[in-house]
Design a protein around this motif. Structure first.
Motif, PDB file in Angstrom:
ATOM      1  N   SER A  68     -22.805 -60.189  15.545  1.00  0.00           N
ATOM      2  CA  SER A  68     -22.296 -58.847  15.287  1.00  0.00           C
ATOM      3  C   SER A  68     -23.420 -57.817  15.368  1.00  0.00           C
ATOM      4  O   SER A  68     -24.599 -58.142  15.202  1.00  0.00           O
ATOM      5  CB  SER A  68     -21.643 -58.790  13.909  1.00  0.00           C
ATOM      6  OG  SER A  68     -22.621 -58.934  12.898  1.00  0.00           O
ATOM      7  N   ALA A  69     -23.041 -56.567  15.609  1.00  0.00           N
ATOM      8  CA  ALA A  69     -24.022 -55.486  15.633  1.00  0.00           C
ATOM      9  C   ALA A  69     -24.677 -55.311  14.270  1.00  0.00           C
ATOM     10  O   ALA A  69     -25.860 -54.967  14.172  1.00  0.00           O
ATOM     11  CB  ALA A  69     -23.356 -54.178  16.081  1.00  0.00           C
ATOM     12  N   GLU A  70     -23.917 -55.555  13.218  1.00  0.00           N
ATOM     13  CA  GLU A  70     -24.476 -55.460  11.872  1.00  0.00           C
ATOM     14  C   GLU A  70     -25.566 -56.506  11.664  1.00  0.00           C
ATOM     15  O   GLU A  70     -26.597 -56.235  11.042  1.00  0.00           O
ATOM     16  CB  GLU A  70     -23.370 -55.648  10.835  1.00  0.00           C
ATOM     17  CG  GLU A  70     -23.856 -55.758   9.400  1.00  0.00           C
ATOM     18  CD  GLU A  70     -24.580 -54.524   8.906  1.00  0.00           C
ATOM     19  OE1 GLU A  70     -25.324 -54.638   7.913  1.00  0.00           O
ATOM     20  OE2 GLU A  70     -24.432 -53.438   9.514  1.00  0.00           O
ATOM     21  N   LEU A 116     -27.416 -51.358  19.435  1.00  0.00           N
ATOM     22  CA  LEU A 116     -27.097 -52.528  18.611  1.00  0.00           C
ATOM     23  C   LEU A 116     -25.991 -53.359  19.241  1.00  0.00           C
ATOM     24  O   LEU A 116     -26.026 -54.595  19.204  1.00  0.00           O
ATOM     25  CB  LEU A 116     -26.686 -52.083  17.211  1.00  0.00           C
ATOM     26  CG  LEU A 116     -27.792 -51.426  16.371  1.00  0.00           C
ATOM     27  CD1 LEU A 116     -27.213 -50.853  15.097  1.00  0.00           C
ATOM     28  CD2 LEU A 116     -28.898 -52.413  16.053  1.00  0.00           C
ATOM     29  N   HIS A 117     -25.018 -52.687  19.850  1.00  0.00           N
ATOM     30  CA  HIS A 117     -23.918 -53.409  20.492  1.00  0.00           C
ATOM     31  C   HIS A 117     -24.401 -54.181  21.723  1.00  0.00           C
ATOM     32  O   HIS A 117     -23.913 -55.286  21.996  1.00  0.00           O
ATOM     33  CB  HIS A 117     -22.803 -52.438  20.874  1.00  0.00           C
ATOM     34  CG  HIS A 117     -21.973 -51.975  19.705  1.00  0.00           C
ATOM     35  ND1 HIS A 117     -21.094 -52.802  19.053  1.00  0.00           N
ATOM     36  CD2 HIS A 117     -21.924 -50.784  19.068  1.00  0.00           C
ATOM     37  CE1 HIS A 117     -20.514 -52.134  18.074  1.00  0.00           C
ATOM     38  NE2 HIS A 117     -20.998 -50.901  18.050  1.00  0.00           N
ATOM     39  N   ILE A 158     -14.465 -44.283  14.997  1.00  0.00           N
ATOM     40  CA  ILE A 158     -14.083 -42.929  14.591  1.00  0.00           C
ATOM     41  C   ILE A 158     -12.565 -42.788  14.566  1.00  0.00           C
ATOM     42  O   ILE A 158     -11.988 -42.190  13.642  1.00  0.00           O
ATOM     43  CB  ILE A 158     -14.719 -41.888  15.530  1.00  0.00           C
ATOM     44  CG1 ILE A 158     -16.249 -41.900  15.350  1.00  0.00           C
ATOM     45  CG2 ILE A 158     -14.160 -40.488  15.257  1.00  0.00           C
ATOM     46  CD1 ILE A 158     -16.999 -41.026  16.319  1.00  0.00           C
ATOM     47  N   HIS A 159     -11.891 -43.350  15.574  1.00  0.00           N
ATOM     48  CA  HIS A 159     -10.432 -43.316  15.602  1.00  0.00           C
ATOM     49  C   HIS A 159      -9.856 -44.047  14.394  1.00  0.00           C
ATOM     50  O   HIS A 159      -8.889 -43.587  13.772  1.00  0.00           O
ATOM     51  CB  HIS A 159      -9.915 -43.941  16.897  1.00  0.00           C
ATOM     52  CG  HIS A 159      -8.416 -44.032  16.959  1.00  0.00           C
ATOM     53  ND1 HIS A 159      -7.617 -42.936  17.205  1.00  0.00           N
ATOM     54  CD2 HIS A 159      -7.568 -45.097  16.786  1.00  0.00           C
ATOM     55  CE1 HIS A 159      -6.338 -43.316  17.180  1.00  0.00           C
ATOM     56  NE2 HIS A 159      -6.297 -44.616  16.923  1.00  0.00           N
ATOM     57  N   VAL A 170     -16.715 -52.868  15.153  1.00  0.00           N
ATOM     58  CA  VAL A 170     -15.676 -52.552  16.137  1.00  0.00           C
ATOM     59  C   VAL A 170     -16.317 -52.490  17.516  1.00  0.00           C
ATOM     60  O   VAL A 170     -17.539 -52.363  17.648  1.00  0.00           O
ATOM     61  CB  VAL A 170     -14.978 -51.213  15.799  1.00  0.00           C
ATOM     62  CG1 VAL A 170     -14.174 -51.335  14.515  1.00  0.00           C
ATOM     63  CG2 VAL A 170     -16.005 -50.093  15.663  1.00  0.00           C
ATOM     64  N   PRO A 171     -15.505 -52.559  18.586  1.00  0.00           N
ATOM     65  CA  PRO A 171     -16.067 -52.612  19.945  1.00  0.00           C
ATOM     66  C   PRO A 171     -16.901 -51.391  20.330  1.00  0.00           C
ATOM     67  O   PRO A 171     -17.833 -51.498  21.125  1.00  0.00           O
ATOM     68  CB  PRO A 171     -14.821 -52.732  20.833  1.00  0.00           C
ATOM     69  CG  PRO A 171     -13.766 -53.305  19.943  1.00  0.00           C
ATOM     70  CD  PRO A 171     -14.041 -52.762  18.591  1.00  0.00           C
TER      71      PRO A 171
END
Length: 286
Positions: free
Chosen positions: A261-263, A251-252, A20-21, A13-14
């Motif tokens: 991706s960050a992953e 990571l982002h 968390i949301h 996610v961004p």
């Protein structure tokens, strides 16, 4: 068996706030729903059931990870490691034992986060036994105030946690060491010298100095050799994440830089660290 399904991670996610949301908006399961899903997973290895069980407990991982923010590690990394623990718990969950998944999963979530903290926090070299690890993670919560521990408190903690009183004292020193200012803190004459001016070097003999310098040179050479073994992208990621004196990249940040991706950045980072560890270990034993 149904094809494996993906679920949100802090890197998909961004921002962490978005993650968390998202997880807090996911529906929670009733006891009957959890029981039925657990039975489907255990009897048929139903991946959809496992997916739903994991999704409904991601918020638990977020809450647990918040308790480890004091160790200077990225919150997204803590959450991701906790998610791994959650998935391990779901895989081993037995719905017939009459225990809710959340109670069973807490142990696995914390265990994964503990291991991650110990692998990555450079000050925790004394936490090598089970008792010392327990001391590391419980010292802050057991302290009753912000000052140094009293002799009685040290003795009580040592007894409760099964370690030596000296280990309690050393761990407290390590955890609170960054609060000590060694440099002069003012312009007045009485503050002209900071504590660093009065520290004696116990290894000041010439032969010991030469040995220390040689050891440091070998470590530096080993680090350079390990970095040189990486491809350009891996080296850039390691340097940006671990070798910056301040403002290390997230990571982002690196995901945006390399348009992945960050992953994916996390995977490259872990593979690079393992390769460096192997090379440096081989050099140390050569």
């Amino acid at each position: 068996m149904t094809q494996a399904l993906a679920f949100p991670s802090p890197y998909s996610v961004p921002s962490l706030e978005s993650y968390i949301h998202t997880v807090n908006s996911l529906p929670m399961l009733t006891p009957d729903e959890e029981l039925n899903l657990g039975r489907r997973l255990k009897a048929d290895n139903d991946v959809e059931a496992a997916h739903t069980l994991v999704l409904s407990h991601l918020r638990v991982v977020v809450n647990i990870a918040r308790g480890y923010t004091g160790y200077g590690l990225p919150q997204a990394d803590l959450i991701q490691e906790g998610n791994i623990g959650l998935m391990k718990a779901v895989k081993r969950f037995d719905p017939e034992r009459g225990v809710r998944l959340v109670s069973f999963a807490v142990h696995w979530i914390r265990a994964e986060i503990h291991e991650f903290v110990l692998r990555n926090w450079r000050l925790v070299k004394i936490a090598t036994t089970k008792a010392q690890r327990k001391l590391f993670f419980n010292l802050r919560s057991m302290k009753t105030g912000h000052g140094h521990l009293s002799h009685e408190e040290i003795q009580n903690m040592a007894k409760q946690l099964g370690v030596k009183p000296e280990e309690v004292t050393e761990m407290e020193t390590r955890l609170s060491g960054q609060d000590i200012s060694l440099e002069p803190v003012g312009d007045d004459e009485e503050y002209h010298y900071g504590p660093i001016a009065f520290l004696a070097d116990p290894h000041a003999e010439p032969d010991q100095q030469l040995e220390a310098e040689e050891s440091e040179r070998m470590r530096s050479d080993g680090m350079k050799l390990a970095l040189d073994s990486l491809d350009d992208r891996s080296r850039r990621i390691i340097e940006a994440r671990w070798l910056m004196e301040k403002d290390s990249a997230t990571l982002h940040d690196l995901a945006s830089e390399f348009s992945v991706s960050a992953e994916r950045i996390r995977q490259i980072e872990q593979k690079a660290l393992q390769k460096m560890k192997t090379i440096m270990g081989a050099g140390a034993t050569a």
